[in-house]
Design an enzyme around this catalytic site. Sequence first.
Site, PDB file in Angstrom:
ATOM      1  N   HIS A  39     -10.025  -0.858  30.024  1.00  0.00           N
ATOM      2  CA  HIS A  39      -9.972  -0.069  31.014  1.00  0.00           C
ATOM      3  C   HIS A  39      -9.016  -0.817  32.052  1.00  0.00           C
ATOM      4  CE1 HIS A  39     -12.606   2.466  28.486  1.00  0.00           C
ATOM      5  NE2 HIS A  39     -11.850   3.444  29.230  1.00  0.00           N
ATOM      6  N   SER A 275     -13.345   8.163  36.118  1.00  0.00           N
ATOM      7  CA  SER A 275     -13.983   8.388  34.962  1.00  0.00           C
ATOM      8  C   SER A 275     -13.511   7.834  33.853  1.00  0.00           C
ATOM      9  CB  SER A 275     -14.404   9.897  34.869  1.00  0.00           C
ATOM     10  OG  SER A 275     -14.205  10.379  33.429  1.00  0.00           O
ATOM     11  N   LYS A 276     -14.606   7.175  32.946  1.00  0.00           N
ATOM     12  CA  LYS A 276     -13.862   6.438  31.684  1.00  0.00           C
ATOM     13  C   LYS A 276     -13.178   7.484  30.835  1.00  0.00           C
ATOM     14  CE  LYS A 276     -16.130   2.085  31.506  1.00  0.00           C
ATOM     15  NZ  LYS A 276     -16.745   1.138  30.843  1.00  0.00           N
ATOM     16  N   ARG A 277     -13.634   8.687  31.128  1.00  0.00           N
ATOM     17  CA  ARG A 277     -12.968   9.916  30.118  1.00  0.00           C
ATOM     18  C   ARG A 277     -11.628  10.090  30.568  1.00  0.00           C
ATOM     19  NH1 ARG A 277     -17.107  13.730  31.046  1.00  0.00           N
ATOM     20  NH2 ARG A 277     -18.476  11.826  31.838  1.00  0.00           N
ATOM     21  N   GLN A 278     -11.342   9.762  31.601  1.00  0.00           N
ATOM     22  CA  GLN A 278      -9.883   9.856  32.075  1.00  0.00           C
ATOM     23  C   GLN A 278      -8.936   9.211  31.288  1.00  0.00           C
ATOM     24  OE1 GLN A 278     -10.812   9.189  36.352  1.00  0.00           O
ATOM     25  NE2 GLN A 278      -8.921  10.684  36.813  1.00  0.00           N
TER      26      GLN A 278
END
Length: 504
Positions: A39, A275-278
């Site tokens: 990331h 957010s890591k989900r982004q």
Amino acid sequence: MWSLVIKHVIYSPKETAYRTIKSIAPRVRFAPSPTGYLHLGGLRTALYNYLFAKSENGTFILRIEDTDQSRKVEGSVLALIRDLEWAGVECKEGPNVGGKYGPYVQSERLPIYQDHITKLLDNGSAYRCFCTERRLNILRRDAIKAQRVPKYDNRCRFLSDQDIKDKIKAGTPYCVRFKLTSDCMSFEDLIYGGIAYDVSLNEGDPVLMKSDGYPTYHFANVVDDHLMKITHVLRGVEWQISTTKHLLIYNAFGWEPPQFGHLPLIVNSDGTKLSKRQNDVKVEEYRNKGILPLALVNYITLAGGGFDHVPGEGVRLKTMDDLADEFQIDKISSNPSRLNPDLLEECNRLEIKRQLKNPELSVQLVRKLQSLILETYPDQKFNVTEDHVKTVLNWAVSRISRLEELVTNKFGFLWILPTNEDIELDKELLHKLINNLQRLETFDETSIKDNLKLFSKENNVKFPELMKMLRAVLSGLNEGPGVAEMMHLLGKDQALTRIKSVAR
Ligand code: GLU
């Protein structure tokens, strides 16, 4: 939980910790856990370590921290290495390149941790804990009920030698815990300044070795940083709270710790958490969307600091060498690093420009665009020769920030015949224009424009109307670049082919 813990961290004003950095060439590491993709935050940590090493003639090491086997994601080490290589962050030592302090994957170092845990057991800094998962759960539950910080009550610290022998003999599974002392440990954070914290206030004795024979992060991290001769640890601020615990472990071994610097959180431009989900937090996602490596690297450094800031200076794209030359660890800000997505586009535009000027890089850029065109328009009929594509790129570079834009509707006219059934055409006029253009010897923007003006007069059509029709013929669009500009860009042959295809 975090807020409870943080209360006990004492910050003191930042002193010039950097001055105390020893003059030996630094050895730094990036130590990711292979739990998924790289990331932006991970790349930032790797990059700053790399720049620090490069700026001081040091060594950048990649170490894979895979002691939590349950969180391991298949294929993530290779993906991580690929992403780092793509970004231009080169490892001098690591699982992919070797080195004399290997292995560089923690799961391959288990005998080393065994050996070192014995040292701590022998010198009385650690002890075997036979508590069951069930007992630990009860402790946790009771603490939560009573609104206390859940922590291990250190019961096994006080087992007698005989008890321990019996339990080992009976084959009772055990882990090894570290005897926390209530010393308030302090250190000079290279980025945050003085930090002091008493770990034992909020934690019971931490586990160093799990019952499955794997070390915990804290233990393996300290042992490896020492054995790999790491001089400086630059890592995310989420680990700052662990550093005092690590210092206690260093003390227990009698080792000199490295220097520590913690990098602040990366946040959105409005200060909210990423957010890591982004999706676009993944390095791979940036790459897939046409962001070039040096652009991403510059984008990160623009948010994170570490460089002299010249007020009023616009974005200046720096090469890796420039970045390393200009990098100053004491210029890294301890405020959260705010990302400004506009700057990413600007960096990418500048990088396309830079690559276009370089003979080797421009060939690669042209190839990339050629394959994008062929993928997007498999039935394309137009010229995608290297020369033409390069001409288009040179023209487009001030209008786009990603190559991919050149295969969207707006620029599709460059590669395909527009579909424009619904435009009103004066076919007779177009035939006349074809003859006229065929005779035009110099096909540059000015002569095309002058010629079209004259043509509109001679044929009694209003110039704006002629332009409107021609724009639709050439691009199928109502707006966009000037007609003469487009014709020049397409070249005489292509421009005529288009007009002919609708004048039939
Ligand atoms: N394995 C840790 C992580 O995943 C490394 C932290 C450190 O650099 O000490 O971030």
